[in-house]
Design an enzyme around this catalytic site. Sequence first.
Site, PDB file in Angstrom:
ATOM      1  N   ASP A  51      50.583  34.665  45.030  1.00 47.93           N
ATOM      2  CA  ASP A  51      49.640  35.744  44.747  1.00 47.93           C
ATOM      3  C   ASP A  51      48.809  36.053  45.991  1.00 47.93           C
ATOM      4  OD1 ASP A  51      48.353  37.724  43.326  1.00 47.93           O
ATOM      5  OD2 ASP A  51      46.913  36.371  42.386  1.00 47.93           O
TER       6      ASP A  51
ATOM      7  N   HIS B 191      41.014  29.359  38.942  1.00 50.21           N
ATOM      8  CA  HIS B 191      42.287  28.662  38.745  1.00 50.21           C
ATOM      9  C   HIS B 191      42.683  27.912  40.007  1.00 50.21           C
ATOM     10  CE1 HIS B 191      42.784  33.006  39.700  1.00 50.21           C
ATOM     11  NE2 HIS B 191      43.416  32.518  40.754  1.00 50.21           N
TER      12      HIS B 191
ATOM     13  N   ARG C 258      33.141  34.398  48.352  1.00 53.15           N
ATOM     14  CA  ARG C 258      33.509  35.480  47.441  1.00 53.15           C
ATOM     15  C   ARG C 258      34.015  34.839  46.147  1.00 53.15           C
ATOM     16  NH1 ARG C 258      38.428  37.508  45.833  1.00 53.15           N
ATOM     17  NH2 ARG C 258      38.746  39.737  45.668  1.00 53.15           N
TER      18      ARG C 258
ATOM     19  N   ASP D 201      35.911  34.656  43.380  1.00 54.05           N
ATOM     20  CA  ASP D 201      37.103  35.372  42.931  1.00 54.05           C
ATOM     21  C   ASP D 201      37.224  35.339  41.408  1.00 54.05           C
ATOM     22  OD1 ASP D 201      39.804  36.527  43.488  1.00 54.05           O
ATOM     23  OD2 ASP D 201      40.438  34.686  42.476  1.00 54.05           O
TER      24      ASP D 201
ATOM     25  N   GLU E 223      33.051  38.963  42.699  1.00 53.79           N
ATOM     26  CA  GLU E 223      34.186  39.875  42.595  1.00 53.79           C
ATOM     27  C   GLU E 223      34.450  40.053  41.112  1.00 53.79           C
ATOM     28  OE1 GLU E 223      38.644  40.950  42.422  1.00 53.79           O
ATOM     29  OE2 GLU E 223      37.904  38.992  41.915  1.00 53.79           O
TER      30      GLU E 223
ATOM     31  N   HIS F 178      42.549  44.573  49.487  1.00 53.79           N
ATOM     32  CA  HIS F 178      43.930  44.108  49.283  1.00 53.79           C
ATOM     33  C   HIS F 178      44.415  44.338  47.850  1.00 53.79           C
ATOM     34  CE1 HIS F 178      41.531  40.986  47.519  1.00 53.79           C
ATOM     35  NE2 HIS F 178      42.610  40.501  46.941  1.00 53.79           N
ATOM     36  N   ASP F 179      43.497  44.629  46.924  1.00 55.27           N
ATOM     37  CA  ASP F 179      43.884  44.822  45.527  1.00 55.27           C
ATOM     38  C   ASP F 179      44.125  46.300  45.224  1.00 55.27           C
ATOM     39  OD1 ASP F 179      44.129  42.268  44.449  1.00 55.27           O
ATOM     40  OD2 ASP F 179      41.969  42.077  44.134  1.00 55.27           O
TER      41      ASP F 179
ATOM     42  N   ARG G  53      51.059  45.766  45.313  1.00 54.54           N
ATOM     43  CA  ARG G  53      49.886  45.648  46.182  1.00 54.54           C
ATOM     44  C   ARG G  53      50.275  45.356  47.635  1.00 54.54           C
ATOM     45  NH1 ARG G  53      46.337  41.310  43.041  1.00 54.54           N
ATOM     46  NH2 ARG G  53      48.425  40.459  42.795  1.00 54.54           N
TER      47      ARG G  53
END
Length: 640
Positions: free
Chosen positions: A145, A188, A286, A288, A330, A394-395, A519
């Site tokens: 990912d 995660h 950040r 996430d 985020e 990047h998303d 992406r």
Amino acid sequence: MNDWAQQAAELTITRLLPRLEPLLKDDAHREGFMRRLHMHLPRALWHLHRIYGDQFDFFYHLEQLLHTAASYHGERREALKQLDAQREADPLWFKREDAIGAVCYVDLFAGDLRRLHDKIDYFKSLKIRYLHLMPLFMTPEGNSDGGYAISDFRQVHPDLGTMDDLRELTDALRAENISVVLDFVFNHTSDEHIWARKALEGDPHYKRFFYMFPDRTIPDQYELNLREIFPEQAPGCFTYRAEVDQWVWTTFNNFQWDLNYGNPDVFNAMLGEMLFLANQGVEVLRLDAVAFIWKQMGTPCENLPQVHDIIRGLNAMVRIAAPAMLFKSEAIVHPDDVASYIDWDEAPISYNPTMMALLWEALATRQVGLLRHSMTKRYELPPDSAWVNYVRVHDDIGWSFADEDAAELGINGFDHRQFLNQFYTGRFDGSFASGLPFNYNPINRDMRISGMCASLAGLERAEESGDAEQIDHAIKRVILLYSVIIAAGGIPLIYLGDEIAMLNDYSYRDDPVKADDSRWVHRPRFDWERAAGRHDTATAQGRVFTAIRDLIDARRAHPAFSDHSTLFFDTQNESVLGFVRNHRAMILCNFSEQPQKLRRDVLAAYWNIPTATRDLLTGEAFKIPNLFTLAPYDFLWLAD
Ligand code: GLC
Ligand code: GLC
């Protein structure tokens, strides 16, 4: 907070002091630590008690947390302790006009951490003050990912370098007054993290680090209310693992295992990972996918109140042990929920996904109504916090504006999103954009958009057709969007590659590891050859680069651009966005390819127009006429 938390904190400190003192050694900064401990522990205790208070060993866990905080503080290098003192004296550095941000992938931008040193001059040429390096830790081979499946928070991915390289780089950047921002991927771990591997071996201690279920009964009940984040590439929110004959909670991809923050051991372990990063010189974390970290049956398991207790608890502990470090949230969710994380005691900085999405919405519609309306309602934040404003990252782009805001203008949110998706995938008649669909969900017809800024703004199509006017418009659109985020209050974030107008990169389609995730179309290898032409204003990259550089210089040169106030107003022209900065500067931006008329008396209602007005971008005097015209996609920054 109440007296109870205060008293319990004082008692805990008194009782633990003999065990904390050796950890702090003969630390010259011991007093600072103790002062902050007294100041922030009651707050930590209050939030932790709300989530873990019913556990019989609550105070045992609290003691462990203090132990963690004291040991990492004890190990913190002298230079970082000095930074702590500096930031404590000047906590709001990120709100100044010189707070310019950029983000890049280490490998795609420079190759590896060592070679990133050679690019420091490039950052300096854009006056970057805040640099977000995309995830650079150990991940599984193949799909990770984009680095967001972390196998070890303390090991740099060997392709990128070592922890020593990271420390050296943060030191070198700090010497240039550039703060390093890293992701804290804490919802995660990857399924190869040691905790996950132990859980797969059946270790009960580590099984409790995750959510594991013997069959589908409970997962099915949860799933009634859960949103699928990646319906195409990773449908469902649970993954079966034959090794243990269990279903594991995996909100994102099936190799990303959600951590169980209901278990205080997870909180403590993750505090350790956080402080470890702080001690490498990382200044902003950040957070996430912050919205997802608490689960409760019968809810969508996003933005639950306990998430705030966890972040506030972590915030208080970090303030004690590494006060130079700041959190950025985020949360790509409903605007009300985005705002819920923003607070000095929670996450002082936050992405502004609503403004990002609505900037693109305004470009598509040539109307600024929804952008203006939403920002008028939602731009203001508590005074010690700030937005990170961005055009691309990047998303994907999700149309996460509030349906209520749209309805107030008579716009149907669902239909409008359908239109925007058609527009940005180039399927709408007259569209200039070359975007790709991301994760279409046939059940609710939700979809998001991938694409590089310049391609979404029309440069790709225009260059294919060779139409000079279209090329000109596309370049102007890129610059227009960046002019808004650079002028607005907060940290403007440049997605590196945008400043040289890089286009979509379709090569990901040939890589089986990436092919199902569009992406990657907007994660190209940085094109240094293209960058070489960045000073040549006959090229697209030259025009965009010099414009962005000049905008940054203009922002840094005027106190109107510190993050104090950003007031959006109705210019009485549906295509022109207007906002006033710190009562001192007025910004006007034309979102259409038609010239637009503006009236001085309308502007004067929102800005006490100074006798001598200057155009900040040309530096020349600009006397505002009673009626004047803003050229296609043009903008004005006016100030005293
Ligand atoms: C964040 C990242 C995104 C990733 C997700 C899961 O939203 O920005 O790229 O897929 O978290 O970690
Ligand atoms: C992450 C994903 C993004 C998704 C969002 C939903 O940011 O990367 O695609 O829209 O989560 O919250």
